[in-house]
Motif scaffolding. Structure first.
Motif, PDB file in Angstrom:
ATOM      1  N   ILE A 284       0.801   5.390  -6.048  1.00  0.00           N
ATOM      2  CA  ILE A 284       2.039   4.888  -5.464  1.00  0.00           C
ATOM      3  C   ILE A 284       2.222   5.541  -4.103  1.00  0.00           C
ATOM      4  O   ILE A 284       1.591   6.566  -3.810  1.00  0.00           O
ATOM      5  CB  ILE A 284       3.237   5.206  -6.400  1.00  0.00           C
ATOM      6  N   ALA A 285       3.065   4.961  -3.249  1.00  0.00           N
ATOM      7  CA  ALA A 285       3.300   5.555  -1.932  1.00  0.00           C
ATOM      8  C   ALA A 285       4.638   5.093  -1.381  1.00  0.00           C
ATOM      9  O   ALA A 285       5.055   3.947  -1.578  1.00  0.00           O
ATOM     10  CB  ALA A 285       2.185   5.176  -0.960  1.00  0.00           C
ATOM     11  N   LEU A 286       5.317   6.021  -0.687  1.00  0.00           N
ATOM     12  CA  LEU A 286       6.445   5.673   0.163  1.00  0.00           C
ATOM     13  C   LEU A 286       5.903   5.409   1.562  1.00  0.00           C
ATOM     14  O   LEU A 286       5.063   6.161   2.065  1.00  0.00           O
ATOM     15  CB  LEU A 286       7.459   6.819   0.234  1.00  0.00           C
ATOM     16  N   LEU A 287       6.392   4.344   2.201  1.00  0.00           N
ATOM     17  CA  LEU A 287       5.937   3.976   3.535  1.00  0.00           C
ATOM     18  C   LEU A 287       7.147   3.832   4.449  1.00  0.00           C
ATOM     19  O   LEU A 287       7.948   2.912   4.279  1.00  0.00           O
ATOM     20  CB  LEU A 287       5.145   2.664   3.495  1.00  0.00           C
ATOM     21  N   GLY A 288       7.303   4.766   5.377  1.00  0.00           N
ATOM     22  CA  GLY A 288       8.441   4.721   6.300  1.00  0.00           C
ATOM     23  C   GLY A 288       9.773   4.733   5.583  1.00  0.00           C
ATOM     24  O   GLY A 288      10.736   4.108   6.040  1.00  0.00           O
ATOM     25  N   ALA A 289       9.865   5.469   4.491  1.00  0.00           N
ATOM     26  CA  ALA A 289      11.039   5.409   3.619  1.00  0.00           C
ATOM     27  C   ALA A 289      12.230   6.149   4.213  1.00  0.00           C
ATOM     28  O   ALA A 289      12.127   7.311   4.609  1.00  0.00           O
ATOM     29  CB  ALA A 289      10.706   5.995   2.251  1.00  0.00           C
TER      30      ALA A 289
ATOM     31  N   TRP B 297       3.082   0.098  -4.980  1.00  0.00           N
ATOM     32  CA  TRP B 297       2.486   0.510  -6.259  1.00  0.00           C
ATOM     33  C   TRP B 297       1.032   0.026  -6.274  1.00  0.00           C
ATOM     34  O   TRP B 297       0.764  -1.170  -6.211  1.00  0.00           O
ATOM     35  CB  TRP B 297       3.295  -0.112  -7.390  1.00  0.00           C
ATOM     36  N   TYR B 298       0.107   0.968  -6.315  1.00  0.00           N
ATOM     37  CA  TYR B 298      -1.311   0.637  -6.288  1.00  0.00           C
ATOM     38  C   TYR B 298      -1.924   0.623  -7.688  1.00  0.00           C
ATOM     39  O   TYR B 298      -2.903  -0.079  -7.923  1.00  0.00           O
ATOM     40  CB  TYR B 298      -2.078   1.645  -5.418  1.00  0.00           C
ATOM     41  N   GLY B 299      -1.385   1.435  -8.575  1.00  0.00           N
ATOM     42  CA  GLY B 299      -1.902   1.464  -9.936  1.00  0.00           C
ATOM     43  C   GLY B 299      -3.339   1.881 -10.049  1.00  0.00           C
ATOM     44  O   GLY B 299      -4.073   1.406 -10.921  1.00  0.00           O
ATOM     45  N   GLY B 300      -3.788   2.775  -9.156  1.00  0.00           N
ATOM     46  CA  GLY B 300      -5.158   3.271  -9.221  1.00  0.00           C
ATOM     47  C   GLY B 300      -6.146   2.506  -8.379  1.00  0.00           C
ATOM     48  O   GLY B 300      -7.351   2.765  -8.447  1.00  0.00           O
ATOM     49  N   ALA B 301      -5.683   1.563  -7.562  1.00  0.00           N
ATOM     50  CA  ALA B 301      -6.587   0.805  -6.685  1.00  0.00           C
ATOM     51  C   ALA B 301      -6.804   1.568  -5.384  1.00  0.00           C
ATOM     52  O   ALA B 301      -5.943   2.346  -4.956  1.00  0.00           O
ATOM     53  CB  ALA B 301      -5.999  -0.569  -6.390  1.00  0.00           C
TER      54      ALA B 301
ATOM     55  N   ALA C 158      -2.194  -3.481  -3.429  1.00  0.00           N
ATOM     56  CA  ALA C 158      -0.874  -2.867  -3.555  1.00  0.00           C
ATOM     57  C   ALA C 158       0.192  -3.924  -3.833  1.00  0.00           C
ATOM     58  O   ALA C 158       0.148  -5.025  -3.298  1.00  0.00           O
ATOM     59  CB  ALA C 158      -0.536  -2.105  -2.284  1.00  0.00           C
ATOM     60  N   ARG C 159       1.144  -3.540  -4.662  1.00  0.00           N
ATOM     61  CA  ARG C 159       2.280  -4.409  -4.938  1.00  0.00           C
ATOM     62  C   ARG C 159       3.525  -3.773  -4.346  1.00  0.00           C
ATOM     63  O   ARG C 159       3.799  -2.587  -4.568  1.00  0.00           O
ATOM     64  CB  ARG C 159       2.459  -4.577  -6.445  1.00  0.00           C
ATOM     65  N   ASP C 160       4.297  -4.542  -3.584  1.00  0.00           N
ATOM     66  CA  ASP C 160       5.536  -4.052  -3.003  1.00  0.00           C
ATOM     67  C   ASP C 160       6.609  -4.078  -4.085  1.00  0.00           C
ATOM     68  O   ASP C 160       7.025  -5.144  -4.535  1.00  0.00           O
ATOM     69  CB  ASP C 160       5.947  -4.932  -1.818  1.00  0.00           C
ATOM     70  N   ILE C 161       7.044  -2.883  -4.515  1.00  0.00           N
ATOM     71  CA  ILE C 161       8.043  -2.799  -5.584  1.00  0.00           C
ATOM     72  C   ILE C 161       9.379  -2.267  -5.051  1.00  0.00           C
ATOM     73  O   ILE C 161      10.215  -1.792  -5.831  1.00  0.00           O
ATOM     74  CB  ILE C 161       7.545  -1.909  -6.744  1.00  0.00           C
TER      75      ILE C 161
ATOM     76  N   ARG D  84       6.904  -0.448 -16.263  1.00  0.00           N
ATOM     77  CA  ARG D  84       5.553  -0.592 -15.716  1.00  0.00           C
ATOM     78  C   ARG D  84       4.759   0.709 -15.712  1.00  0.00           C
ATOM     79  O   ARG D  84       3.643   0.750 -15.244  1.00  0.00           O
ATOM     80  CB  ARG D  84       5.631  -1.185 -14.309  1.00  0.00           C
ATOM     81  N   GLY D  85       5.376   1.780 -16.221  1.00  0.00           N
ATOM     82  CA  GLY D  85       4.580   2.994 -16.408  1.00  0.00           C
ATOM     83  C   GLY D  85       4.993   4.207 -15.614  1.00  0.00           C
ATOM     84  O   GLY D  85       4.182   5.102 -15.395  1.00  0.00           O
ATOM     85  N   MET D  86       6.250   4.282 -15.160  1.00  0.00           N
ATOM     86  CA  MET D  86       6.731   5.463 -14.453  1.00  0.00           C
ATOM     87  C   MET D  86       7.723   6.221 -15.326  1.00  0.00           C
ATOM     88  O   MET D  86       8.563   5.620 -15.992  1.00  0.00           O
ATOM     89  CB  MET D  86       7.444   5.077 -13.155  1.00  0.00           C
ATOM     90  N   THR D  87       7.638   7.549 -15.292  1.00  0.00           N
ATOM     91  CA  THR D  87       8.595   8.394 -15.978  1.00  0.00           C
ATOM     92  C   THR D  87       9.074   9.470 -15.023  1.00  0.00           C
ATOM     93  O   THR D  87       8.265  10.175 -14.420  1.00  0.00           O
ATOM     94  CB  THR D  87       7.975   9.057 -17.222  1.00  0.00           C
TER      95      THR D  87
END
Length: 251
Positions: free
Chosen positions: A5-10, A63-67, A74-77, A88-91
């Protein structure tokens, strides 16, 4: 780099006050990442932004999910709520308020499988005698063990912990860091928000982001030259200054 996962310009705002100032924060998949900084640096806000607990005023969450980072997978979430991200798998285990005071310890573990529950009680045997107790009657350290045990029992891909050692005895903290290292070795992605690099877990840390006043001032491996000096700049102060004008000082 293979990312989770990544924050981009957040950017995160609270009215006119800004908590994160255009932060780029990549989290590699299957690795242990540590966010360092004093109180008010933006560590907790960064975790909340990744988990969807606070909205972004600008920027994106991918959200890359290991890609691989450049695979285009990447999926923009950014618009996805915290509940949907958890599905989707975050805790996320926040520093405070991570348990339900009116529920018993046994209630908190009731959705775990027998194997998962046994693993929690093996890691934190102190909880065994507390099963009938309401979480609100536990000490701070006992509540922390319960919250961490429930989180570790979940089959999530991404585990984010905000100052997980708060209230824990040194022996318990050592057990926790051993368990986290084992989780990472098994392929789980773990992010810790800490005021200083935990000595017991340093060998397992792959990436360090140092935050200071809502910005990332260092990103690299724990052994890189310059980290110590930069960390000293952002280290906790015994007499922290109050927020400057126009700045909200998050955790």
């Amino acid at each position: 780099m293979t990312l989770e996962i990544a924050l981009l310009g957040a950017r995160v705002r609270h009215g006119p006050l800004e908590a994160l100032h255009g932060v780029d924060l990549p989290v590699p998949a299957g690795r242990l990442t540590v966010l360092l900084g004093r109180n008010g640096a933006g560590r907790s806000t960064a975790l909340d932004a990744l988990a969807g607990a606070v909205p972004l005023s600008a920027g994106r969450v991918h959200w890359y999910g290991g890609a691989p980072a450049r695979s285009g997978a990447a999926r923009d979430i950014t618009a996805l709520g915290a509940y949907a991200r958890a599905r989707r798998g975050m805790t996320l285990v926040p520093a405070e308020g991570a348990v339900f005071p009116s529920l018993t310890v046994a209630d908190h573990l009731s959705r775990s499988t027998p194997r998962e529950r046994a693993a929690v009680l093996d890691l934190f045997p102190e909880l065994g005698r507390l099963l009938p107790r309401s979480a609100g009657t536990l000490s701070g350290g006992e509540q922390q063990m319960l919250a961490l045990g429930v989180a570790l029992a979940r089959p999530s891909r991404l585990l984010m912990l905000d100052e997980p050692g708060r209230g824990l005895a040194p022996a318990v903290l050592e057990r926790l860091h051993t368990a986290l290292a084992a989780q990472v070795a098994a392929g789980r992605t773990v992010v810790l928000a800490e005021q200083s690099l935990p000595s017991e877990a340093t060998a397992a840390v792959d990436l360090v982001h140092v935050l200071h006043r809502g910005s990332v001032i260092f990103s690299g491996e724990p052994g890189e030259p310059g980290l110590a000096a930069i960390s000293a700049t952002a280290a906790p102060s015994p007499h922290p200054a109050g927020p400057g004008p126009g700045r909200w000082r998050p955790g």
